[in-house]
Motif scaffolding. Structure first.
Motif, PDB file in Angstrom:
ATOM      1  N   UNK A   1      -2.682  -6.499  -5.741  1.00  0.00           N
ATOM      2  CA  UNK A   1      -1.500  -6.684  -4.898  1.00  0.00           C
ATOM      3  C   UNK A   1      -0.898  -5.360  -4.450  1.00  0.00           C
ATOM      4  N   UNK A   2      -0.902  -4.357  -5.352  1.00  0.00           N
ATOM      5  CA  UNK A   2      -0.270  -3.071  -5.070  1.00  0.00           C
ATOM      6  C   UNK A   2      -1.281  -1.948  -5.240  1.00  0.00           C
ATOM      7  N   UNK A   3      -1.514  -1.220  -4.155  1.00  0.00           N
ATOM      8  CA  UNK A   3      -2.557  -0.203  -4.125  1.00  0.00           C
ATOM      9  C   UNK A   3      -1.965   1.150  -3.743  1.00  0.00           C
ATOM     10  N   UNK A   4      -2.437   2.195  -4.406  1.00  0.00           N
ATOM     11  CA  UNK A   4      -2.057   3.569  -4.081  1.00  0.00           C
ATOM     12  C   UNK A   4      -3.301   4.277  -3.570  1.00  0.00           C
ATOM     13  N   UNK A   5      -3.194   4.897  -2.391  1.00  0.00           N
ATOM     14  CA  UNK A   5      -4.299   5.658  -1.822  1.00  0.00           C
ATOM     15  C   UNK A   5      -3.875   7.111  -1.739  1.00  0.00           C
TER      16      UNK A   5
ATOM     17  N   UNK B   1       0.879  -1.168   0.000  1.00  0.00           N
ATOM     18  CA  UNK B   1       0.000   0.000   0.000  1.00  0.00           C
ATOM     19  C   UNK B   1       0.914   1.215   0.000  1.00  0.00           C
ATOM     20  N   UNK B   2       0.631   2.153  -0.873  1.00  0.00           N
ATOM     21  CA  UNK B   2       1.330   3.433  -0.804  1.00  0.00           C
ATOM     22  C   UNK B   2       0.288   4.465  -0.400  1.00  0.00           C
TER      23      UNK B   2
ATOM     24  N   UNK C   1       3.968  13.867   0.452  1.00  0.00           N
ATOM     25  CA  UNK C   1       4.790  12.769   0.965  1.00  0.00           C
ATOM     26  C   UNK C   1       4.040  11.448   0.824  1.00  0.00           C
ATOM     27  N   UNK C   2       4.791  10.345   0.894  1.00  0.00           N
ATOM     28  CA  UNK C   2       4.144   9.042   0.843  1.00  0.00           C
ATOM     29  C   UNK C   2       4.896   8.013   1.664  1.00  0.00           C
ATOM     30  N   UNK C   3       4.143   7.014   2.123  1.00  0.00           N
ATOM     31  CA  UNK C   3       4.686   5.875   2.857  1.00  0.00           C
ATOM     32  C   UNK C   3       4.382   4.619   2.052  1.00  0.00           C
TER      33      UNK C   3
ATOM     34  N   UNK D   1     -11.088   8.913   9.173  1.00  0.00           N
ATOM     35  CA  UNK D   1     -10.274   8.550  10.327  1.00  0.00           C
ATOM     36  C   UNK D   1      -9.422   7.331   9.946  1.00  0.00           C
ATOM     37  N   UNK D   2      -8.421   6.997  10.752  1.00  0.00           N
ATOM     38  CA  UNK D   2      -7.644   5.788  10.459  1.00  0.00           C
ATOM     39  C   UNK D   2      -8.526   4.537  10.376  1.00  0.00           C
ATOM     40  N   UNK D   3      -9.477   4.411  11.270  1.00  0.00           N
ATOM     41  CA  UNK D   3     -10.381   3.253  11.238  1.00  0.00           C
ATOM     42  C   UNK D   3     -11.196   3.189   9.959  1.00  0.00           C
ATOM     43  N   UNK D   4     -11.661   4.350   9.491  1.00  0.00           N
ATOM     44  CA  UNK D   4     -12.421   4.389   8.236  1.00  0.00           C
ATOM     45  C   UNK D   4     -11.531   4.047   7.046  1.00  0.00           C
ATOM     46  N   UNK D   5     -10.281   4.512   7.065  1.00  0.00           N
ATOM     47  CA  UNK D   5      -9.350   4.188   5.982  1.00  0.00           C
ATOM     48  C   UNK D   5      -9.051   2.689   5.950  1.00  0.00           C
ATOM     49  N   UNK D   6      -8.839   2.096   7.119  1.00  0.00           N
ATOM     50  CA  UNK D   6      -8.590   0.654   7.174  1.00  0.00           C
ATOM     51  C   UNK D   6      -9.806  -0.110   6.674  1.00  0.00           C
ATOM     52  N   UNK D   7     -11.011   0.343   7.021  1.00  0.00           N
ATOM     53  CA  UNK D   7     -12.232  -0.321   6.546  1.00  0.00           C
ATOM     54  C   UNK D   7     -12.307  -0.294   5.018  1.00  0.00           C
ATOM     55  N   UNK D   8     -11.951   0.826   4.407  1.00  0.00           N
ATOM     56  CA  UNK D   8     -11.940   0.920   2.941  1.00  0.00           C
ATOM     57  C   UNK D   8     -10.892  -0.034   2.371  1.00  0.00           C
ATOM     58  N   UNK D   9      -9.704  -0.053   2.969  1.00  0.00           N
ATOM     59  CA  UNK D   9      -8.642  -0.947   2.500  1.00  0.00           C
ATOM     60  C   UNK D   9      -9.054  -2.417   2.633  1.00  0.00           C
TER      61      UNK D   9
END
Length: 172
Positions: free
Chosen positions: A105-109, A9-10, A144-146, A89-97
């Motif tokens: 396999x490789x996702x950019x958000x 995930x990026x 920036x990106x992680x 929120x982080x929880x909402x982002x994780x739910x979408x992921x």
């Protein structure tokens, strides 16, 4: 897909936005954002990650960032503009992921702070080299990106299961 499928995930924060007299959702990029986004795109291309899917917030600044970033990538991944990424929120982002199809396999958000930074920290239980220190030091500025790696199905993605593989910020 097997349970041990490696995935990446990026998490990309939108480029610097302007503050005109429009709603927050409709804010365009500032001049600096229009300069930084292509640089972020070039750096993403250097990672060699062949994105299968891009999830982009519907906000004007994220859509404009994506339009500039994707020009530097070797191929354009399927893109989904997702309303739930705006002010998530982080929880909402994780739910979408967690809803990501397992053939990805490789996702950019492409999203917003504080959610993007917080979810990067929440997901990563480990990190490579100085990436965690650089991310902590920079505070996840615009453009920036992680790069986060994990193994398994998307529905198994949760706090602490991933590895911070790389982190990049402009002007760092």
């Amino acid at each position: 897909m097997s349970v041990d499928t490696p995935r990446r995930i990026v998490l990309l924060r939108h480029a610097k936005a302007d503050w005109p007299q429009v709603s927050d959702h409709d804010r365009p990029l500032a001049d600096r954002g229009r300069m930084d986004a292509p640089t972020a795109g070039a750096r993403l291309a250097e990672t060699g990650i062949p994105f299968d899917l891009a999830l982009c917030s519907t906000a004007a600044r994220t859509r404009e960032t994506w339009k500039l970033v994707v020009q530097a990538l070797p191929h354009r991944p399927r893109t989904v503009y997702e309303e739930r990424l705006y002010e998530a929120s982080p929880g909402e982002l994780i739910a979408v992921l967690n809803e990501t199809p397992d053939d990805v396999n490789d996702l950019l958000l492409i999203g917003h702070n504080p959610g993007v930074h917080a979810v990067a920290e929440a997901l990563t239980g480990t990190g490579e080299g100085d990436a965690p220190a650089r991310m902590a030091r920079s505070g996840f500025p615009t453009s920036s990106f992680a790069v986060i790696g994990f193994t398994g199905p998307w529905k198994s993605l949760e706090h602490g299961v991933a590895n911070l593989v790389d982190y990049w910020a402009p002007h760092d």
